[in-house]
Design an enzyme around this catalytic site. Structure first.
Site, mmCIF file in Angstrom:
data_model
loop_
_atom_site.group_PDB
_atom_site.id
_atom_site.type_symbol
_atom_site.label_atom_id
_atom_site.label_comp_id
_atom_site.label_asym_id
_atom_site.label_seq_id
_atom_site.Cartn_x
_atom_site.Cartn_y
_atom_site.Cartn_z
ATOM 1 N N ARG A 1 -21.693 29.117 17.726
ATOM 2 C CA ARG A 1 -20.547 28.466 18.112
ATOM 3 C C ARG A 1 -19.343 28.710 17.178
ATOM 4 O O ARG A 1 -18.599 27.969 17.209
ATOM 5 C CB ARG A 1 -20.895 27.389 18.868
ATOM 6 C CG ARG A 1 -21.772 27.011 19.878
ATOM 7 C CD ARG A 1 -21.392 25.872 20.913
ATOM 8 N NE ARG A 1 -22.239 26.244 21.891
ATOM 9 C CZ ARG A 1 -23.393 25.288 22.222
ATOM 10 N NH1 ARG A 1 -23.394 24.346 21.260
ATOM 11 N NH2 ARG A 1 -24.296 25.292 23.354
ATOM 12 N N ASP B 1 -31.405 34.551 23.835
ATOM 13 C CA ASP B 1 -30.445 33.889 25.007
ATOM 14 C C ASP B 1 -29.593 35.429 25.259
ATOM 15 O O ASP B 1 -29.022 36.008 24.341
ATOM 16 C CB ASP B 1 -29.582 32.940 24.260
ATOM 17 C CG ASP B 1 -29.325 31.999 24.920
ATOM 18 O OD1 ASP B 1 -29.016 32.033 26.213
ATOM 19 O OD2 ASP B 1 -29.384 30.835 24.223
ATOM 20 N N CYS C 1 -19.537 19.560 12.716
ATOM 21 C CA CYS C 1 -21.055 19.264 12.110
ATOM 22 C C CYS C 1 -21.028 18.970 10.713
ATOM 23 O O CYS C 1 -20.066 19.105 9.999
ATOM 24 C CB CYS C 1 -21.649 20.873 12.119
ATOM 25 S SG CYS C 1 -21.853 21.592 13.802
ATOM 26 N N ASP D 1 -28.337 34.923 17.805
ATOM 27 C CA ASP D 1 -27.319 35.410 18.762
ATOM 28 C C ASP D 1 -26.330 36.329 18.227
ATOM 29 O O ASP D 1 -26.077 36.410 16.916
ATOM 30 C CB ASP D 1 -26.472 34.320 19.282
ATOM 31 C CG ASP D 1 -27.537 33.231 20.126
ATOM 32 O OD1 ASP D 1 -28.173 33.760 20.871
ATOM 33 O OD2 ASP D 1 -27.563 32.086 19.914
ATOM 34 N N CYS E 1 -23.417 26.206 9.437
ATOM 35 C CA CYS E 1 -24.457 27.457 9.265
ATOM 36 C C CYS E 1 -23.628 28.784 9.116
ATOM 37 O O CYS E 1 -22.766 28.888 10.429
ATOM 38 C CB CYS E 1 -25.654 27.562 10.433
ATOM 39 S SG CYS E 1 -26.099 25.642 10.803
ATOM 40 N N LYS F 1 -31.838 32.085 28.795
ATOM 41 C CA LYS F 1 -32.922 32.241 27.712
ATOM 42 C C LYS F 1 -34.002 32.815 28.445
ATOM 43 O O LYS F 1 -34.518 32.508 29.562
ATOM 44 C CB LYS F 1 -33.366 30.829 27.090
ATOM 45 C CG LYS F 1 -32.404 30.537 26.222
ATOM 46 C CD LYS F 1 -32.960 29.195 25.502
ATOM 47 C CE LYS F 1 -31.997 28.443 24.550
ATOM 48 N NZ LYS F 1 -31.003 27.838 25.266
ATOM 49 N N CYS G 1 -23.826 30.803 12.830
ATOM 50 C CA CYS G 1 -23.546 29.750 13.929
ATOM 51 C C CYS G 1 -23.266 30.631 15.201
ATOM 52 O O CYS G 1 -22.446 31.364 15.045
ATOM 53 C CB CYS G 1 -22.464 28.659 13.748
ATOM 54 S SG CYS G 1 -22.104 27.586 15.212
ATOM 55 N N ARG H 1 -30.205 20.929 34.557
ATOM 56 C CA ARG H 1 -29.723 20.392 33.142
ATOM 57 C C ARG H 1 -28.372 21.022 32.852
ATOM 58 O O ARG H 1 -28.013 21.930 33.207
ATOM 59 C CB ARG H 1 -30.839 20.653 32.039
ATOM 60 C CG ARG H 1 -31.145 22.382 31.945
ATOM 61 C CD ARG H 1 -32.604 22.464 31.208
ATOM 62 N NE ARG H 1 -32.826 23.840 31.042
ATOM 63 C CZ ARG H 1 -33.375 24.560 31.773
ATOM 64 N NH1 ARG H 1 -33.597 24.171 33.146
ATOM 65 N NH2 ARG H 1 -33.719 26.030 31.394
ATOM 66 N N ARG I 1 -25.780 25.781 33.321
ATOM 67 C CA ARG I 1 -26.311 27.191 33.464
ATOM 68 C C ARG I 1 -27.653 27.423 34.278
ATOM 69 O O ARG I 1 -27.890 28.215 34.962
ATOM 70 C CB ARG I 1 -26.509 28.165 32.169
ATOM 71 C CG ARG I 1 -26.766 29.457 32.024
ATOM 72 C CD ARG I 1 -27.074 29.833 30.529
ATOM 73 N NE ARG I 1 -26.797 29.240 29.834
ATOM 74 C CZ ARG I 1 -25.506 29.729 28.901
ATOM 75 N NH1 ARG I 1 -24.878 30.681 29.077
ATOM 76 N NH2 ARG I 1 -25.178 28.998 27.868
ATOM 77 N N TYR I 2 -28.213 25.981 34.197
ATOM 78 C CA TYR I 2 -29.475 26.037 34.779
ATOM 79 C C TYR I 2 -29.430 24.989 35.717
ATOM 80 O O TYR I 2 -28.642 23.911 35.383
ATOM 81 C CB TYR I 2 -30.855 25.816 33.963
ATOM 82 C CG TYR I 2 -30.794 26.831 32.840
ATOM 83 C CD1 TYR I 2 -31.599 28.111 33.013
ATOM 84 C CD2 TYR I 2 -30.360 26.783 31.602
ATOM 85 C CE1 TYR I 2 -31.562 29.026 31.812
ATOM 86 C CE2 TYR I 2 -30.482 27.442 30.416
ATOM 87 C CZ TYR I 2 -30.924 28.692 30.561
ATOM 88 O OH TYR I 2 -30.991 29.688 29.521
#
Ligand code: SF4
Length: 353
Positions: A113, A311, A104, A274, A108, A318, A111, A95, A91-92
């Site tokens: 994702r 985000d 995981c 999000d 969570c 972000k 989450c 990186r 995206r950037y």
């Protein structure tokens, strides 16, 4: 004595006294859509007598997850649009995210994702997809930093992690490896001397970013797991999510950020939640988040202050969303500045030479 195991189903949660047996069928419905896992460490942190327990709220599923709001979406931060090859989000310019796996140690309940992690998803990036991901990174000389994420990369076996680190180390223009993980706090015994030595020896600058949202997650075991990285010269940062009923008050955030700094972990980001499906019961309005950050600004050391970040939905990246302290008051006046108590001051215009 048998080793304690992670909890994955409504039945296991009911047996452990973490959900009301009457809610079992609703939780089974949640479990059919979104993955469930609580490590023994996390289950042991929950006070089952406290209906508002902030640890339970983060990890024990609730029927509220079955309600998806119109603004919520499967891919809230728009990873898909920036995925040139499987497993890579670019995206950037300097990186990339390298999403190595979809599992995981805990899931969570908020989450971002959640539509792509957990049972039902491919566990690991396949060998051929991994080859394509490394070929992509190697062919883009502007990629300076690779962020290992997923899922949780510190759940990978040492053998798999070593292979990945070796292949990244061979790419000269990649200078920084950043690992995002919840493992140091939700499964501290997994931070072994062998794991730390592997990261230490990989030949790149490695940073570990811990995801934790409440000070109670930073147990003595979690602190000592983090200290293993830091003592080995691997710096740590934190990222937290602002969550209703978990950390949406100044006292809890202050304790959380102070705890990080006491553990030599620099608070990095406080994320606005999000727009992931079934998470509206966790969402704190941005204006409230800004007020919390303003209160903290005047109260705690700058070392303890993370950036409050959003985000932008749809993959636009972000941005920091703390409230503005500076307002342009025109050529003659200069700037009006609001201090942390809300008082206004003037900063005079600087004349050009
Ligand atoms: S650890 Fe990260 S990827 Fe895994 S469930 Fe939590 S928020 Fe999602």
């Amino acid at each position: 004595m048998s080793k304690p195991f992670s909890l994955h189903t409504a039945a296991e949660l009911a047996d452990a006294g973490l959900i009301d047996p009457a809610s079992r069928s609703a939780i089974e419905k949640v479990g059919a859509i979104y993955a469930i896992a609580l490590t023994p460490t996390v289950a042991g942190l929950i006070d089952p007598r406290d209906a508002q327990d902030p640890i339970a709220r983060q990890f024990v599923p609730s029927a509220a997850e079955l309600e998806t709001q119109p603004d919520e979406r499967q891919d809230p931060i728009g990873d898909e649009a920036f995925t040139p090859v499987d497993g890579v989000v670019h995206r950037y310019p300097d990186r990339v995210l390298l999403k190595l796996l979809h599992v995981c140690p805990v899931y969570c309940r908020f989450c971002f994702r959640r539509a792509s992690v957990g049972p039902g998803s491919e566990v690991y990036l396949s060998a051929s997809a991994l080859d394509r991901a490394f070929a992509y990174i190697a062919a883009q000389p502007q990629i300076w930093e690779v962020i290992l994420t997923g899922g949780d990369p510190l759940t990978l076996s040492l053998r798999r992690l070593e292979d990945i680190l070796q292949r990244l180390t061979a790419i000269d223009h990649v200078k920084i490896l950043r690992i995002h993980s919840r493992v140091p706090s939700v499964d501290p015994p997994a931070i072994t001397p062998e794991l730390v030595a592997l990261l230490r020896a990989c030949g790149k600058a490695v940073y570990v970013v811990l995801h934790a949202n409440h000070p109670r997650e930073m147990t003595a075991e979690a602190r000592s797991a983090c200290a293993k990285f830091i003592d080995a010269g691997i710096p740590m940062f934190s990222q937290s999510v602002l969550l209703r009923g978990v950390n949406d008050d100044v006292k809890t955030l202050e304790a959380l950020f102070r705890t990080f700094v006491e553990c030599r972990i620099k608070p990095y980001y406080l994320h606005q939640l999000d727009l992931a499906p079934g998470t509206s019961h966790f969402r704190v309005p941005i204006a409230e988040g800004q007020a919390l950050m303003r209160d903290l600004q005047g109260k705690i050391s700058g070392l303890c202050l993370p950036r409050y970040m959003l985000d932008i939905p749809g993959g636009h990246g972000k941005v920091p969303i703390e409230s503005g302290y500076l307002a342009d008051a025109g050529e003659k006046t200069g700037f009006r500045i609001t201090d942390h108590r809300g008082a206004i001051h003037v900063y005079p215009p600087v004349k050009a030479e």
